[in-house]
Design a protein around this motif. Structure first.
Motif, PDB file in Angstrom:
ATOM      1  N   THR A 143      11.455  42.790 161.072  1.00 47.21           N
ATOM      2  CA  THR A 143      11.338  44.181 160.644  1.00 47.21           C
ATOM      3  C   THR A 143      11.100  45.120 161.826  1.00 47.21           C
ATOM      4  N   THR A 144      10.188  44.742 162.691  1.00 39.91           N
ATOM      5  CA  THR A 144       9.920  45.624 163.833  1.00 39.91           C
ATOM      6  C   THR A 144      11.135  45.719 164.744  1.00 39.91           C
ATOM      7  N   GLY A 145      11.822  44.596 164.922  1.00 44.46           N
ATOM      8  CA  GLY A 145      13.040  44.619 165.729  1.00 44.46           C
ATOM      9  C   GLY A 145      14.047  45.613 165.169  1.00 44.46           C
ATOM     10  N   LEU A 146      14.251  45.534 163.857  1.00 46.14           N
ATOM     11  CA  LEU A 146      15.207  46.442 163.218  1.00 46.14           C
ATOM     12  C   LEU A 146      14.718  47.883 163.266  1.00 46.14           C
ATOM     13  N   GLU A 148      13.004  49.302 165.535  1.00 42.96           N
ATOM     14  CA  GLU A 148      13.319  49.851 166.859  1.00 42.96           C
ATOM     15  C   GLU A 148      14.805  50.182 166.984  1.00 42.96           C
ATOM     16  N   ALA A 149      15.624  49.302 166.466  1.00 40.93           N
ATOM     17  CA  ALA A 149      17.062  49.549 166.529  1.00 40.93           C
ATOM     18  C   ALA A 149      17.421  50.851 165.816  1.00 40.93           C
ATOM     19  N   ILE A 150      16.826  51.041 164.643  1.00 40.31           N
ATOM     20  CA  ILE A 150      17.134  52.256 163.874  1.00 40.31           C
ATOM     21  C   ILE A 150      16.642  53.499 164.597  1.00 40.31           C
ATOM     22  N   GLU A 151      15.439  53.388 165.136  1.00 34.13           N
ATOM     23  CA  GLU A 151      14.898  54.541 165.859  1.00 34.13           C
ATOM     24  C   GLU A 151      15.804  54.923 167.014  1.00 34.13           C
ATOM     25  N   GLU A 152      16.310  53.899 167.678  1.00 28.06           N
ATOM     26  CA  GLU A 152      17.187  54.134 168.815  1.00 28.06           C
ATOM     27  C   GLU A 152      18.450  54.870 168.370  1.00 28.06           C
ATOM     28  N   MET A 168      13.376  51.648 156.018  1.00 33.27           N
ATOM     29  CA  MET A 168      14.739  51.105 155.966  1.00 33.27           C
ATOM     30  C   MET A 168      14.753  49.665 156.464  1.00 33.27           C
ATOM     31  N   ALA A 169      14.063  49.421 157.564  1.00 29.79           N
ATOM     32  CA  ALA A 169      14.027  48.063 158.114  1.00 29.79           C
ATOM     33  C   ALA A 169      13.378  47.103 157.118  1.00 29.79           C
TER      34      ALA A 169
END
Lengths: 215, 215
Positions: A143-146, A148-152, A168-169
DNA sequence: CATCCGATCTGACTGATCGTCAGATTTCTG
DNA sequence: CAGAAATCTGACGATCAGTCAGATCGGATG
């Protein structure tokens, strides 16, 4: 962290003890493969392991505690899912490939640990914090990985008030976990997993990037 | 379809019998609200209902059968979710509103029947066909509704080889069910349901239309 | 109101599992 | 091999599952 193996009354277990304990865990896991959770009895596990119920209680408080043990091992293995959210960019064609890899990783992992995850899911939902923690330790990393991806992605785009990245994640991860846990169900029905994989990958990609995947 | 209420040995139950039976079901449901599924004992249910275990066995084969009964009532109520996929178009602003309504419908329904759905989910995953059927009867209506919606959208668009509509629909429904079933989990964590709702709505909208929802 | 009869409930029982403990058995150590 | 430590288990009291014969209830009848 992983302290020595101990018996219920606190003694440190030796070679033989560890072997017995492990055998009990193996048998319990096999039992869960074939019997409904509610019907798993200590006496059956002990019998299968060629030992007595009293021995079981020497190493485990109760059936739940033993399952928790198995679940912890599983969670350790599950940390590899984390890697699937890292490293690659999520935009364009490479992003869709990354989504596919994440989906496959989930499906495989869930297939491998299906009976354990069922129990973990139930116990978590029932409010058992020990199991909830295990479940989270698997899902949080992803979840945290995703997140970060979304924030990026949102930072790059003109980004109005988008959906909250962590929500969302979390939703995507819950979706992956749910579908993974019902693979047999899907196939028993009229839906082929072959078709579900791209559906999942597409949703993951769209959830992260907000765009339809490239063809 | 809904034949008369019968005892285990086939006799038709009268007024008093029906009342007792219902009381047992009510107590069982209350029991499931507060105890882990694995710990629900017939003797406790009977005690709570002010009757004896023997009476329980007069009306139900076992605990599972009784839960199945409750689950069937729930499934009947669940048919109202079907309506949430019908009638409105799914494109544009109205489509997003429809997605929101569907999401809210799911969240409410799951909140209401949480403990029962937990057991239904577990038993389904464990391969119990009776429970699987109940689960499907709730999800199928929604899934087919969404499948039609997706097919419609794909037909309108230039539609290349898209994702299989029924797989996408099944995935979306699984997602809704999963997130709905872990509402408490989300909130115990750092994710607010207030944020999850739009995330779900967005995914539903995107899954159906392939586009980002309008603002 | 007394009686009867079917519907309903329950005490009591057998068998299975739980969870514990003291003591038997095995393994290790010197 | 003796002694100690580790490990295992038989046996037990307690609880629960599931069954059955008989007790109780409640309405219908005369």
């Amino acid at each position: 962290m992983t302290g020595q193996v101990r018996t219920v009354d606190g003694r440190v277990a030796g070679r033989r003890g560890q072997a017995t304990r492990q055998k009990l865990l193996d048998c319990l896991r096999e039992m869960l493969d074939t019997s409904p959770y509610r019907d798993v009895k200590v006496i059956d596990v002990a019998r299968m392991a060629g030992t007595s119920p009293a021995t079981f209680y020497q190493y485990f408080q109760d059936v739940e505690s033993a399952i928790l043990e198995i679940a912890n091992d599983m969670a350790k293995d599950g940390q590899r899912l984390k890697a699937l959210t890292e490293g690659q960019g999520w935009t364009g064609k490479g992003g869709y490939a990354a989504a596919e890899a994440l989906v496959d990783g989930f499906l495989d992992f869930w297939r491998e640990y299906e009976p354990i995850l069922r129990v973990v899911d139930l116990a978590s939902a029932e409010g058992d914090k020990r199991f909830y923690k295990v479940r989270q330790s698997i899902l949080t990393a992803v979840t945290t990985g995703l997140t970060e991806a979304i924030e990026e992605v949102q930072a790059k785009g003109k980004a109005g008030d988008e959906v909250a990245p962590n929500a969302m994640a979390g939703t995507l991860v819950a979706m992956l976990a749910a579908v993974s846990g019902h693979q047999k169900g899907f196939e028993t029905w009229k839906i082929k997993m072959k078709d579900v994989r791209p559906a999942l990958s597409t949703l993951v990609f769209m959830g992260i990037t907000g765009k339809k995947p490239p063809r």
